[in-house]
Design a protein around this motif. Structure first.
Motif, short mmCIF file in Angstrom:
data_model
loop_
_atom_site.label_atom_id
_atom_site.label_comp_id
_atom_site.label_asym_id
_atom_site.label_seq_id
_atom_site.Cartn_x
_atom_site.Cartn_y
_atom_site.Cartn_z
N ASP B 56 0.86 -1.16 0.00
CA ASP B 56 0.00 0.00 0.00
C ASP B 56 0.90 1.22 0.00
OD1 ASP B 56 -1.91 1.88 0.51
OD2 ASP B 56 -1.95 1.48 2.66
N THR B 64 4.15 10.66 5.15
CA THR B 64 3.43 9.44 5.53
C THR B 64 3.43 8.42 4.42
OG1 THR B 64 1.39 10.48 4.83
CG2 THR B 64 1.85 10.49 7.19
N ASN B 66 4.40 5.45 1.85
CA ASN B 66 5.14 4.21 2.01
C ASN B 66 5.91 3.97 0.72
OD1 ASN B 66 6.07 1.66 2.41
ND2 ASN B 66 4.07 0.68 2.50
N PRO B 67 7.22 4.16 0.73
CA PRO B 67 7.98 4.10 -0.53
C PRO B 67 7.92 2.73 -1.18
CG PRO B 67 9.47 4.17 1.35
CD PRO B 67 8.09 4.39 1.88
N ARG B 68 7.67 1.70 -0.39
CA ARG B 68 7.68 0.38 -0.97
C ARG B 68 6.41 0.07 -1.76
NH1 ARG B 68 8.70 -2.92 4.05
NH2 ARG B 68 8.11 -4.64 2.74
N ALA B 144 10.22 6.04 6.92
CA ALA B 144 11.15 5.42 6.00
C ALA B 144 11.61 6.41 4.94
CB ALA B 144 10.48 4.22 5.35
N SER B 148 15.45 7.63 4.05
CA SER B 148 16.16 7.13 2.89
C SER B 148 16.05 8.02 1.66
CB SER B 148 15.64 5.74 2.54
OG SER B 148 14.28 5.82 2.22
N TRP B 149 15.03 8.83 1.57
CA TRP B 149 14.81 9.56 0.32
C TRP B 149 15.20 11.03 0.38
CZ3 TRP B 149 11.53 7.98 -4.14
CH2 TRP B 149 11.41 6.60 -4.20
N ILE C 42 10.33 -0.20 9.30
CA ILE C 42 10.28 1.25 9.29
C ILE C 42 11.22 1.80 8.23
CG2 ILE C 42 10.52 3.31 10.71
CD1 ILE C 42 10.38 1.44 13.14
N THR C 43 12.40 1.24 8.17
CA THR C 43 13.40 1.80 7.27
C THR C 43 13.32 1.22 5.88
OG1 THR C 43 14.94 0.12 7.93
CG2 THR C 43 15.01 2.17 9.14
N GLY C 44 12.53 0.20 5.70
CA GLY C 44 12.53 -0.45 4.41
C GLY C 44 13.62 -1.49 4.40
N ALA C 48 14.08 -4.06 -0.89
CA ALA C 48 13.03 -3.19 -1.42
C ALA C 48 13.59 -2.26 -2.49
CB ALA C 48 12.43 -2.39 -0.29
N ASP C 49 12.89 -1.20 -2.72
CA ASP C 49 13.23 -0.30 -3.83
C ASP C 49 14.70 0.11 -3.81
OD1 ASP C 49 10.62 -0.42 -4.30
OD2 ASP C 49 10.11 1.49 -3.38
N VAL C 52 18.68 0.84 2.05
CA VAL C 52 18.79 1.93 3.01
C VAL C 52 19.94 1.64 3.95
CG1 VAL C 52 17.61 3.19 4.82
CG2 VAL C 52 16.33 2.25 2.93
N THR C 93 3.47 0.65 9.00
CA THR C 93 3.45 0.97 7.58
C THR C 93 2.42 2.04 7.23
OG1 THR C 93 2.09 -0.96 7.28
CG2 THR C 93 4.38 -1.16 6.64
N HIS C 94 1.36 2.13 8.01
CA HIS C 94 0.30 3.07 7.64
C HIS C 94 0.32 4.36 8.44
CE1 HIS C 94 -1.65 0.26 4.97
NE2 HIS C 94 -1.52 -0.65 5.90
N ASN C 95 1.01 4.35 9.57
CA ASN C 95 1.05 5.55 10.41
C ASN C 95 -0.31 6.00 10.89
OD1 ASN C 95 3.82 6.25 10.65
ND2 ASN C 95 3.79 6.67 8.46
N GLU C 293 4.63 -7.78 5.97
CA GLU C 293 5.32 -6.51 6.15
C GLU C 293 5.90 -6.37 7.54
OE1 GLU C 293 2.36 -3.60 5.11
OE2 GLU C 293 2.03 -4.55 3.18
#
Lengths: 274, 585, 331
Positions: B56, B64, B66-68, B144, B148-149, C42-44, C48-49, C52, C93-95, C293
């Motif tokens: 998601d 807020t 989610n980069p993934r 995240a 990282s970004w 939290i950090t990925g 993943a993409d 990190v 993941t959703h905060n 996740e």
């Protein structure tokens, strides 16, 4: 006498059908190296072949022979079923007989504990545990045994309670036989029918759970499993757009269904259904 | 009494049946009625990120997302950065009109675009830029994305001499400042965020107010869907569509064919299933995503030996692996780690062609010539050369692991496969509790992000490499920098810190009769997100408007489903009732 | 009698509370001992993409922010205090609050499980009575063959088959999800139709999973009752079939209610598979996804919530049965 009755029941159409199915799969499991044209992890063939003479059911997405995997998959399912049901049987029977025979406070506490165990929704917990222990066939067996023994204990305990006050057990106790002797001679033999039921029920549960966990991606990757095959078949994007579902998805699903059905039939036959 | 009862029963059953039929026919008729739409055509584009089905994107605010789950793309619809890459990969100004840097590369001056307004009508000024950069920099790292970004650590201070100028002073020269900082950090409105203490938990609709081409209408976390409407006053021009919808679909191919969605990214296998649908246009692009074999260099004495790693490299037929795992949707890896399609690619590095005999020889020479009865090599102490191969339990990684196991067996190395979910793999690798691991991750076409982290993500500590990495990031001269990056690749190829097995390609398909103009941004958006969803697509693309393609008519057909269900229920109930009334004692 | 029943209700309630407490404890410890740790969510991940790389200081800061640096017993106290207020923390993941996520998913699961339960119970009872009444005849034989097969099919396989046949081939039902996002409904009926067309397949699947149990139980009760002297008498007296069936129905209520309650935990498991296969946004899917996740707070919250629901239903069934059948109140 009890054994004879059981044999009689197994002669019913359902019992026969169940036994035939089970012996069929057992034979396959034992004869797997002879029957399977390839070793299950052999990826020497081209991926995604349609069935032909070399590959009766084609190959999967990395070039493994589906037929061979199907055959070896029966080993995994049957092993899990056997070990889990025996484990549940041993632990469940010991706990059940102990609790039922001793009675009193210990019995009450133990049975409350069993009740608590029985009420926890098991799959979410199994999911967490399975991931925690990492996918390995022994861990799956361990988890299924741990989650399964309370069922066995509950049934055994109830039967033990009944037996304990029945005539011949009472007689034996009054005549001064030791507790262990009474249990061994008079209670355990009378528990045989319940034990077989436990084995059958737990086997069903174990096979379905193992394939389910494998389907969710928590199976042991080094053993071919029918659940894993279904998972891969479904995640191959073209499975429903080509004919691949016929030889990739369907056989694995049918195998699980048939094997479970075999146990269900045997179970029903033992309970006296024709 | 008898006959009366029977009558009653019959009456009852008949009335029950009739009522069921009435209900079902009502459902049918409403289904039929819903087909007639109203006249005016709203330009709605529905797209799906099917490769992120379980993930998601999160609420699309800069802090807020989610980069993934592709959340940066969602955020970029609502928020603008100072600069942004276009179709050719060049950066154009969004909130900035023009920009220049001092000769030493330390001071960057941005002249902002005039007359830009936030979605709520407030004017955008240089204060918002200063606020955003300070805000992100000063808040504790809580998300995240943040960690990282958004590289805010590189900025010493940010100032606004007037309403339309921003001056950013860096702590050190930073070559990729435009693509990795100015082109990544979304500018947030000061008037909304100035009192927000915990941005990670702030997800009111207000939090999505930006200057971007789209305004967030709805985000549904449970269905992982987004709805955006066009920003009428967008400074580059109004988007050519009115509504943009992102939904999840479990089979993108089917959804594309039925017209349920108009665009989706797809796996290579799925492209094969599209044949026969001419209106669907397929484009592909490089992803810079690498599947690689990681070694436990620091704590495994055998794998610490470079010769062993080279032998393993020689034993793997990467081309065959690409064919089996990706079925052709990718290319074999390059020993210098940089994919051949990158402008940083250095072809003059040591190559490791598939040669099991050479691998055998190298292992013999390294002191592992003894073998046991299974053909597994033994070390001088007589222990089997057996490694644990850890991998993520997704299908491609699993397949890759199985193949590697077979290839390594060929040269007498035994492997034990061990799969786990992504986090467990990371955890085990982080603890150093593994021998071999398969990793799949994205990289970017920026050496600072592609090559510099290599020591951290391979466990290979080469002082020469680290100093080159430090040097290239502060070198602003392009040729000089290319030379440094070339040398880094030579070092990688000579030392084999990790084996890049293959690079995956990206594919997407869209209904070109309806909307055309998708492209893959050459170096990615947001500093390395290789998706076809560059927001400029929706401004410069073309709406062709062939909306109703009722070939298979997704929704229309499903309208019958209730009817079918009800009919089934009627059938079964009728069956029971008929049996009941037919057998009278 | 009444006092006894009250005591029964009270003691059972106490038992359920203890169970729930134990579940809370299990729930606290298991995720915390998993490798990987919540920080990676939290950090990925490096998978993943973008990889990190965090320095130690940042890591510490993040751990501090999520209270993961505190000693275990303090974490536990905090956890229990929060659990008492149904506060399961924020999703990583959703905060957003876990409770919000769960409340967003709960209606779908209740809809799915509820409708499946109603469907399977209705048809299970109806078919069970028919089968028992016609013992030994064709219908009975046919059902006795079909039900074990239904029971033997793994739910995920049945789901995949249903999707293939009814969604891919026939195109009758949508592929996945619980509703079509962002379509303009023409009215209430349209909306209901949309939701039901998404519900149909998973509901049938879950019902097929549950029905054989009810069916077999009712059939057995029916067969037993039919052998009872009073039924023989009644038949002999020419009493109507319907009245006798009614009697059987009343007699099977207690075992059926008990059986459904006992099945609930099992049904939750089936729902996880079915929701995963159909991408139905319910609790089962939530558990699976947050597990993938490693969203600890959501995983914990969902597990507690599911256990709570199962326990509550069991308790309700207990009480209901003790009212329906006074004997259940006594040991």
């Amino acid at each position: 006498m009890k054994e004879r009755a059981l044999l009689q029941r197994m002669r019913s159409p359902k019992g026969t059908a169940g036994l035939i199915i089970l012996s069929f799969f057992t034979t396959i499991a034992f004869a797997a190296p002879v029957l399977a044209p390839y070793y299950p992890s052999d990826v020497s063939s081209s991926p995604l072949l349609a069935p032909d003479r070399d590959h009766p059911l084609g190959t999967d997405d990395v070039g493994r022979d589906i037929f061979s995997n199907l055959i070896y998959g029966s080993r995994t399912s049957l092993t899990v079923a056997l070990v889990v049901s025996l484990g549940v049987l041993v632990i469940g029977t010991l706990a059940g007989v102990f609790s039922g025979y001793i009675g009193g406070k210990i019995d009450r506490v133990m049975m409350r504990g069993v009740d608590i165990f029985l009420m926890i929704p098991d799959l979410p917990l199994i999911l967490i545990l399975a991931a925690y222990l990492r996918p390995s066939i022994w861990n799956i067996i361990f988890i299924l045994t741990v989650m399964g023994w309370p069922v066995g204990a509950r049934i055994t305990r109830a039967q033990t309670r009944t037996l304990r006050v029945s005539g011949h057990v009472n007689f034996a106790r009054v005549s001064g036989a030791s507790n262990w002797c009474v249990i061994k001679r008079h209670i355990i033999p009378d528990l045989y029918p319940i034990m077989t039921t436990t084995i059958v029920m737990q086997s069903i549960r174990a096979i379905l759970s193992e394939s389910g966990l494998a389907f969710l991606g928590l199976g042991d990757p080094s053993y071919p499993s029918w659940g894993t095959m279904i998972k891969y078949a479904i995640s191959y994007p073209l499975v429903f757009f080509s004919n691949a579902w016929m030889w990739w998805l369907l056989p694995a699903g049918i195998c699980i269904t048939m094997l479970v059905l075999g146990f269900v039939f045997v179970g029903q036959a033992m309970e006296g259904d024709k | 009494m008898n006959s009366g009862d029977q009558m009653k029963l019959k009456e009852k059953s008949i009335s029950f049946l009739i009522s069921l039929i009435i209900i079902s026919s009502m459902l049918f008729s409403t289904a039929a009625g819903s087909d007639t739409g109203d006249g005016q055509q709203e330009k709605v584009l529905t797209i799906s990120m099917s490769t992120f089905t379980t993930l998601d994107g999160g609420f699309p605010s800069p802090l807020t997302l989610n980069p993934r789950g592709g959340g940066y793309v969602m955020t970029s619809y609502c928020f603008d950065t100072l600069v942004w890459p276009d179709e050719t990969g060049n950066f154009i100004g969004l909130l900035a009109d023009s920009w220049e840097s001092s000769d030493d590369g330390l001071v960057w001056t941005f002249h902002l675009r005039e007359g830009v307004k936030w979605h709520d009508g407030e004017p955008f000024t240089s204060n918002d830029v200063v606020f955003t950069l300070d805000y992100i920099k000063n808040k504790p790292l809580v998300t995240a994305v943040d960690a990282s970004w958004y590289n805010t650590a590189i900025m010493e201070r940010v100032e606004a001499p007037d309403d339309s100028t921003v001056v950013i002073t860096l702590t050190q020269p930073y070559a990729p400042f435009i693509p990795l900082v100015a082109g990544v950090i979304p500018i947030m409105p000061e008037h909304v965020w100035k009192d927000v203490q915990d941005p990670a938990k702030y997800s009111n609709m207000d939090a999505a107010i930006g200057t971007g081409p789209f305004i967030l209408e709805d985000y549904d976390m449970n269905h992982k869907s987004y709805k955006f409407s066009a920003n009428e006053d967008y400074f580059l021009g109004r988007p050519v569509i009115d509504t943009l919808i992102h939904i999840q679909t479990s089979d993108a191919v089917l959804s594309l064919k039925t017209g349920e969605i108009d665009e989706s990214n797809l796996a290579f296998d799925q492209i094969q299933a599209l044949n026969g649908s001419d209106y669907l246009k397929v484009i592909s692009g490089p992803s810079y995503s690498v599947y690689r074999l990681r070694f436990n260099i620091p704590s495994n004495d055998i794998l610490n030996n470079t010769e062993v790693r080279k032998a393993i490299y020689h034993s793997l037929d990467c081309k065959d692996i690409v064919n089996r795992v990706l079925h052709g949707g990718g290319i074999a890896g390059n020993s210098g780690y940089v994919p051949p399609y990158s402008k940083w690619y250095n072809p003059n590095v040591t190559q490791y062609e598939y040669d099991p005999e050479k691998a055998d020889m190298m292992l013999d020479k390294a002191g592992y010539q003894q073998r046991d009865k299974d053909g597994v090599r033994l070390d001088p102490e007589g222990n089997r050369l057996e490694f644990q191969l850890l991998y993520c339990s997704d299908q491609k990684s699993q397949r890759l692991a199985e193949l590697i196991q077979i290839y390594l067996k060929n040269i007498g190395i035994s492997t034990v496969l061990k799969s786990a979910d992504m986090q467990t793999v990371d955890g085990l690798v982080g603890e150093g509790n593994f021998d071999l691991a398969i990793y799949m991750h994205g990289t970017t076409n920026y050496p600072g992000r592609m090559l510099n982290p290599l020591p951290a993500i391979t466990g290979w500590n080469n002082t020469e490499f680290i100093s080159l990495a430090k040097e290239q990031i502060v070198t602003t001269d392009e040729d000089e920098r290319k030379e440094l990056v070339n040398r880094m690749q030579v070092l990688i190829a000579d030392n084999v810190p990790t084996i890049p097995i293959m690079y995956k390609n990206l594919y997407c398909a869209f209904n070109q009769d309806k909307f055309d103009g998708y492209f893959y941004t050459p170096d990615g958006i947001g500093g390395g997100s290789y998706m076809e969803h560059n927001k400029l697509v929706y401004i410069y693309g073309s709406w062709n408007g062939e909306t109703l393609r009722t070939t298979e008519g997704g929704n229309r057909v499903t309208a019958n489903s209730i009817g079918i269900l009800v009919s089934l229920a009627i059938f079964v109930s009728a069956f029971i009732f008929i049996r009941r009334s037919s057998r009278r004692p | 009698m009444d006092r006894k029943r009250l005591w029964h209700i009270f003691s059972r309630g106490l038992e359920y509370s203890i169970t729930f407490f134990l579940i809370l404890i299990i729930n606290f410890f298991i995720p915390r001992t998993m490798p990987g740790g919540p920080l990676l969510s939290i950090t990925g991940s490096q998978n993943a993409d973008l990889p990190v790389v965090l320095d130690e200081e940042t890591k510490y800061e993040l751990m501090e922010y999520y209270h993961l640096n505190d000693p275990l017993h303090i974490q536990f106290m905090q956890y229990m205090a929060d659990a008492a207020q149904l506060d399961f923390g924020y999703s990583i993941t959703h905060n957003i609050p876990v409770l919000d996520i769960i409340l967003g998913r709960l209606p779908w699961t209740i809809l799915l499980m509820g409708s499946a339960l109603v469907f399977s119970t209705f048809f299970g009872i109806a078919l069970g009575i028919e089968s028992g009444w016609n013992r030994g005849r064709k219908l009975d034989h046919a059902l006795l063959m079909i039900m074990p097969v239904l029971r033997s099919i793994p739910p995920f396989f049945l789901g995949a088959l249903m999707i293939f046949v009814f969604s891919y081939r026939m195109g009758w039902f949508p592929l996945s999800g619980a509703l079509t996002p962002y379509i303009d409904y023409t009215g209430m009926a349209d909306q209901v139709r949309d939701i039901f067309s998404h519900l149909a397949l998973p509901m049938l699947c879950l019902a097929a999973f549950e029905m054989p149990g009810t069916y077999l139980l009712v059939r057995n009760v029916c067969v037993q009752q039919m052998e009872k002297p009073y039924v023989l008498m009644a038949t002999a007296r020419g009493l109507k079939e319907r009245n006798i069936k009614k009697h059987v129905l009343i007699n099977s209520t207690v075992p059926v209610v008990n059986q459904i309650a006992a099945m609930l935990g099992f049904l939750v498991g089936g729902a996880v598979f079915i929701e995963t296969v159909f991408s139905y946004p319910g609790m089962g899917m939530l558990v699976y996804n947050s597990f993938i996740e490693r969203d600890y707070p959501v995983l914990q919250g969902a597990f507690i919530f599911m256990s709570l629901c199962v326990l509550a239903c069991n308790y309700a069934a207990d009480i209901a049965c003790s009212y329906i059948d006074g004997r259940a109140g006594q040991e």
